[in-house]
Structures are given as C-alpha cells and as structure tokens.
Design a protein around this motif. Structure first.
Motif, PDB file in Angstrom:
ATOM      1  N   LEU A 242       0.853  -1.187   0.000  1.00 29.10           N
ATOM      2  CA  LEU A 242       0.000   0.000   0.000  1.00 29.10           C
ATOM      3  C   LEU A 242       0.889   1.237   0.000  1.00 29.10           C
ATOM      4  O   LEU A 242       1.869   1.307   0.754  1.00 29.10           O
ATOM      5  CB  LEU A 242      -0.893  -0.006   1.251  1.00 29.10           C
ATOM      6  CG  LEU A 242      -1.772   1.215   1.508  1.00 29.10           C
ATOM      7  CD1 LEU A 242      -2.905   1.265   0.490  1.00 29.10           C
ATOM      8  CD2 LEU A 242      -2.334   1.172   2.928  1.00 29.10           C
ATOM      9  N   GLN A 243       0.564   2.204  -0.857  1.00 27.17           N
ATOM     10  CA  GLN A 243       1.259   3.489  -0.852  1.00 27.17           C
ATOM     11  C   GLN A 243       0.798   4.289   0.355  1.00 27.17           C
ATOM     12  O   GLN A 243      -0.392   4.519   0.550  1.00 27.17           O
ATOM     13  CB  GLN A 243       0.961   4.264  -2.134  1.00 27.17           C
ATOM     14  CG  GLN A 243       1.661   5.611  -2.234  1.00 27.17           C
ATOM     15  CD  GLN A 243       3.143   5.481  -2.515  1.00 27.17           C
ATOM     16  OE1 GLN A 243       3.537   4.775  -3.431  1.00 27.17           O
ATOM     17  NE2 GLN A 243       3.967   6.169  -1.733  1.00 27.17           N
ATOM     18  N   LEU A 244       1.740   4.704   1.194  1.00 27.43           N
ATOM     19  CA  LEU A 244       1.404   5.487   2.372  1.00 27.43           C
ATOM     20  C   LEU A 244       1.465   6.976   2.061  1.00 27.43           C
ATOM     21  O   LEU A 244       2.156   7.410   1.136  1.00 27.43           O
ATOM     22  CB  LEU A 244       2.364   5.160   3.520  1.00 27.43           C
ATOM     23  CG  LEU A 244       2.363   3.714   4.014  1.00 27.43           C
ATOM     24  CD1 LEU A 244       3.382   3.540   5.141  1.00 27.43           C
ATOM     25  CD2 LEU A 244       0.977   3.292   4.499  1.00 27.43           C
ATOM     26  N   GLN A 245       0.746   7.757   2.868  1.00 23.14           N
ATOM     27  CA  GLN A 245       0.751   9.197   2.750  1.00 23.14           C
ATOM     28  C   GLN A 245       1.323   9.815   4.024  1.00 23.14           C
ATOM     29  O   GLN A 245       1.248   9.204   5.097  1.00 23.14           O
ATOM     30  CB  GLN A 245      -0.676   9.724   2.524  1.00 23.14           C
ATOM     31  CG  GLN A 245      -1.302   9.296   1.221  1.00 23.14           C
ATOM     32  CD  GLN A 245      -2.709   9.862   1.039  1.00 23.14           C
ATOM     33  OE1 GLN A 245      -3.172  10.657   1.853  1.00 23.14           O
ATOM     34  NE2 GLN A 245      -3.357   9.463  -0.039  1.00 23.14           N
ATOM     35  N   PRO A 246       1.897  11.022   3.934  1.00 21.95           N
ATOM     36  CA  PRO A 246       2.394  11.685   5.140  1.00 21.95           C
ATOM     37  C   PRO A 246       1.300  11.769   6.198  1.00 21.95           C
ATOM     38  O   PRO A 246       0.144  12.080   5.905  1.00 21.95           O
ATOM     39  CB  PRO A 246       2.790  13.073   4.633  1.00 21.95           C
ATOM     40  CG  PRO A 246       3.122  12.857   3.194  1.00 21.95           C
ATOM     41  CD  PRO A 246       2.169  11.807   2.714  1.00 21.95           C
ATOM     42  N   GLY A 247       1.661  11.459   7.450  1.00 23.18           N
ATOM     43  CA  GLY A 247       0.689  11.468   8.536  1.00 23.18           C
ATOM     44  C   GLY A 247       0.042  10.126   8.805  1.00 23.18           C
ATOM     45  O   GLY A 247      -0.604   9.942   9.837  1.00 23.18           O
ATOM     46  N   ASP A 248       0.183   9.163   7.889  1.00 19.94           N
ATOM     47  CA  ASP A 248      -0.385   7.832   8.120  1.00 19.94           C
ATOM     48  C   ASP A 248       0.255   7.195   9.349  1.00 19.94           C
ATOM     49  O   ASP A 248       1.441   7.396   9.631  1.00 19.94           O
ATOM     50  CB  ASP A 248      -0.160   6.920   6.913  1.00 19.94           C
ATOM     51  CG  ASP A 248      -1.100   7.231   5.758  1.00 19.94           C
ATOM     52  OD1 ASP A 248      -1.989   8.088   5.932  1.00 19.94           O
ATOM     53  OD2 ASP A 248      -0.941   6.626   4.685  1.00 19.94           O
ATOM     54  N   ARG A 249      -0.551   6.405  10.042  1.00 18.44           N
ATOM     55  CA  ARG A 249      -0.052   5.684  11.218  1.00 18.44           C
ATOM     56  C   ARG A 249      -0.191   4.185  10.967  1.00 18.44           C
ATOM     57  O   ARG A 249      -1.279   3.689  10.688  1.00 18.44           O
ATOM     58  CB  ARG A 249      -0.843   6.076  12.465  1.00 18.44           C
ATOM     59  CG  ARG A 249      -0.422   5.329  13.734  1.00 18.44           C
ATOM     60  CD  ARG A 249      -1.086   5.935  14.964  1.00 18.44           C
ATOM     61  NE  ARG A 249      -2.530   5.811  14.913  1.00 18.44           N
ATOM     62  CZ  ARG A 249      -3.228   4.780  15.418  1.00 18.44           C
ATOM     63  NH1 ARG A 249      -2.579   3.764  15.982  1.00 18.44           N
ATOM     64  NH2 ARG A 249      -4.539   4.764  15.355  1.00 18.44           N
ATOM     65  N   VAL A 250       0.938   3.486  11.053  1.00 17.54           N
ATOM     66  CA  VAL A 250       0.948   2.034  10.887  1.00 17.54           C
ATOM     67  C   VAL A 250       1.063   1.418  12.279  1.00 17.54           C
ATOM     68  O   VAL A 250       2.039   1.651  12.993  1.00 17.54           O
ATOM     69  CB  VAL A 250       2.110   1.574   9.994  1.00 17.54           C
ATOM     70  CG1 VAL A 250       2.076   0.052   9.819  1.00 17.54           C
ATOM     71  CG2 VAL A 250       2.041   2.259   8.626  1.00 17.54           C
ATOM     72  N   GLN A 251       0.056   0.648  12.650  1.00 15.32           N
ATOM     73  CA  GLN A 251       0.039  -0.011  13.962  1.00 15.32           C
ATOM     74  C   GLN A 251       0.332  -1.494  13.771  1.00 15.32           C
ATOM     75  O   GLN A 251      -0.297  -2.157  12.942  1.00 15.32           O
ATOM     76  CB  GLN A 251      -1.322   0.165  14.634  1.00 15.32           C
ATOM     77  CG  GLN A 251      -1.391  -0.430  16.041  1.00 15.32           C
ATOM     78  CD  GLN A 251      -2.784  -0.337  16.625  1.00 15.32           C
ATOM     79  OE1 GLN A 251      -3.668  -1.082  16.246  1.00 15.32           O
ATOM     80  NE2 GLN A 251      -2.980   0.620  17.533  1.00 15.32           N
ATOM     81  N   ILE A 252       1.291  -2.003  14.533  1.00 11.60           N
ATOM     82  CA  ILE A 252       1.713  -3.402  14.395  1.00 11.60           C
ATOM     83  C   ILE A 252       1.754  -4.035  15.775  1.00 11.60           C
ATOM     84  O   ILE A 252       2.393  -3.507  16.694  1.00 11.60           O
ATOM     85  CB  ILE A 252       3.091  -3.507  13.713  1.00 11.60           C
ATOM     86  CG1 ILE A 252       3.056  -2.830  12.339  1.00 11.60           C
ATOM     87  CG2 ILE A 252       3.514  -4.964  13.587  1.00 11.60           C
ATOM     88  CD1 ILE A 252       4.404  -2.800  11.632  1.00 11.60           C
ATOM     89  N   LYS A 253       1.095  -5.171  15.899  1.00 16.84           N
ATOM     90  CA  LYS A 253       1.095  -5.900  17.165  1.00 16.84           C
ATOM     91  C   LYS A 253       1.002  -7.390  16.890  1.00 16.84           C
ATOM     92  O   LYS A 253       0.740  -7.821  15.759  1.00 16.84           O
ATOM     93  CB  LYS A 253      -0.061  -5.456  18.047  1.00 16.84           C
ATOM     94  CG  LYS A 253      -1.438  -5.602  17.423  1.00 16.84           C
ATOM     95  CD  LYS A 253      -2.515  -5.016  18.324  1.00 16.84           C
ATOM     96  CE  LYS A 253      -3.886  -5.088  17.675  1.00 16.84           C
ATOM     97  NZ  LYS A 253      -4.930  -4.497  18.548  1.00 16.84           N
ATOM     98  N   GLN A 254       1.204  -8.168  17.914  1.00 17.61           N
ATOM     99  CA  GLN A 254       1.141  -9.611  17.767  1.00 17.61           C
ATOM    100  C   GLN A 254      -0.275 -10.053  17.403  1.00 17.61           C
ATOM    101  O   GLN A 254      -1.258  -9.569  17.966  1.00 17.61           O
ATOM    102  CB  GLN A 254       1.567 -10.291  19.074  1.00 17.61           C
ATOM    103  CG  GLN A 254       1.504 -11.794  19.026  1.00 17.61           C
ATOM    104  CD  GLN A 254       1.818 -12.442  20.367  1.00 17.61           C
ATOM    105  OE1 GLN A 254       1.919 -13.655  20.456  1.00 17.61           O
ATOM    106  NE2 GLN A 254       1.985 -11.638  21.419  1.00 17.61           N
TER     107      GLN A 254
END
Length: 282
Positions: A242-254
């Motif tokens: 996915l192309q991200l944009q400035p300000g995007d938040r990527v959340q990663i968890k188990q």
C-alpha cells in the motif's frame, strides 16, 4: 513443554508455485499418490484454504507465505516441500515428499508454531479522526521503505505509548522471529530462533549509525507515523502493499493467530542455517 504432534489428516490441500511447470507436475503426481492413500485431495486453493486438514506446499518460501496468507488464520498445518534449493520455511526436499507425508500420516510429525503480526494502517480523515485503511496479518515482516525519490524518509516510532525515537532512514522493517532471516537479516538485523517470542525493529540504512536493530517484547504495540514530505510504500511479506501518505499511522502488534509448520524429521533449524548461510565454510 512437549512438542506438538501434527494431527493425522483426512484431507490434504495442495498449493503449488503457479509459475513453475515442475511444481504443477509434482502437484498432479502428489494428488494421485495422496488419493491412493485414502485421503481427500483438494486442488483448488480457496477450497484447500477453507477445508483441508493439511496443506501441502510445493514451491519455495514465497509459496508457503502465500499459503499461510490464504489460510487467513485457520490453524491447518502446512507441509512445505521445496522445489529448488532448501528454504528457511520449506524444509522438505522434493525427493523426500512422500516420506514426509507418510511421517505425518503415522501421527509422529512435529509442528513448529510461528507467530504472526497484525498490521493496521490508519489515515487522517478530512473531517477529523482516523480511517482504518488496512487490517491484515504477516508471517515474515512489514516493510516501510522510501519510494522513487532518493531522499530519506522520517518515521516516529512509539512502543506501547513510549517514544522509541524518530528514524531518518531509507525505511523500517518490523519482523517476526520467522522473518528474522528475510529482509531484516539483509539489513543487519539479528537472527532469532523461529519459535521465540519477540518482534524485531530494524531500520534500513539509518542516518544515525547508533540507531541499531532492536528486539522488543511480543506483547507491545508499535505505532509508526510517517512524517510530512516522506514518500513511503508499505510491503507485507513481500507480496502485497500500500502506498502510504504523510501522517499515516501504521500499527503493528502480535496476532492471536499462528502458522503451524510441519517440521522435517531429517534437518533441524541449525542445520538449515548452516546450509543456507554456509556456516563453517571458508
């Protein structure tokens, strides 16, 4: 804890590398051999993902990752057979396919339980708040890397609300122990035993040489926010993105889901490392 044995399957789904004629031919032969053993054979990928007690993968690590993706969290064991060189995930050579299958049918095969990561992408909505653009899982890694422009990207990283740092780098890799031998390793990340509990955060070519890879507890949540004027693409297990944009938040968890891999009875993980990485050779 004692090792978990693979339940004896009544149905086997076959997923093979679509671009390989050898894998397709092997799949046809395997289907006949499995049917001759009295099991139900499922050759349609989606049907295999929904119904198979065991998924037989014929290809390489990428094909196995694809199989894990279409299973979508369903805990069907995967028997990975490599059609070329030994893989980190596809442990069984093609010549030992039926030996490995009979080992599963004997009820003696051991499973290796691998953790996955759940990845969410949030984007600021025009009227305020955030929109969730993506909710998916990865077995190996989530990679945020700069686009076509040569300038570095900027990522603000928090770990369960604690600020880690702001990385100025070509990108960031968040990897599972299974994915520690993939892109993260090429970026000087550590090798983790694949059944360990932990998450690897590896910067790609960081501006500050002191920003080194770090292993975090698997019960923490990572939030990675893309700074303004950063052009970044998110890649998931090297297969979708996915192309991200400035300000995007990527959340990663188990993720609560696990991938169950049938272990080869003839080679252990250190044997795989010695073979793949040529340890001990001059």
């Amino acid at each position: 804890m004692p090792p978990t044995t693979c339940p004896v399957p009544r149905s086997v789904g076959i997923v093979h590398k679509q671009s390989s004629r050898a894998a397709a031919a092997c799949a046809a032969e395997a289907a006949a051999a499995i049917a001759a053993r009295g099991l139900t054979v499922l050759v349609d990928e989606q049907e295999a993902a929904r119904r198979a007690d065991l998924v037989l993968v014929l290809g390489g690590d990428g094909t196995l990752i694809h199989a894990a993706r279409i299973l979508a969290g369903r805990p069907a064991p995967i028997l990975g057979v490599n059609m070329g060189s030994l893989g980190f995930l596809t442990e069984v050579p093609q010549a030992e396919l039926y030996q490995a299958l009979d080992h599963v049918l004997s009820g003696q095969a051991v499973l290796s339980e691998r953790m996955k990561l759940r990845v969410h992408v949030h984007r600021q909505a025009p009227g305020g708040g955030e929109l969730k653009l993506l909710d998916t899982e990865v077995l190996n890694d989530a990679v945020m890397a700069k686009g076509t422009l040569s300038r570095m990207a900027e990522f603000e990283v928090t770990c369960s609300d604690d600020l880690v740092t702001t990385y100025k780098a070509d990108g960031i890799i968040v990897a599972t122990p299974t994915g520690s031998t993939a892109y993260s390793l090429a970026a000087n990340g550590p090798i983790l035993f694949p059944t360990m509990r932990g998450v690897i955060l590896t910067p790609i070519c960081p501006h500050m040489l002191t920003q080194r890879p770090i292993v975090l507890p698997d019960d923490r949540t990572l939030n990675i926010r893309l700074a303004p004027e950063s052009e970044v693409y998110l890649t998931l297990d090297g297969q979708t993105g996915l192309q991200l944009q400035p300000g995007d938040r990527v959340q990663i968890k188990q993720s609560q889901n696990r991938v169950l891999l049938v272990q080869s009875p003839r080679i252990d993980y250190f044997g795989i490392l010695r073979t793949k990485l040529r340890w001990g050779e001059r």
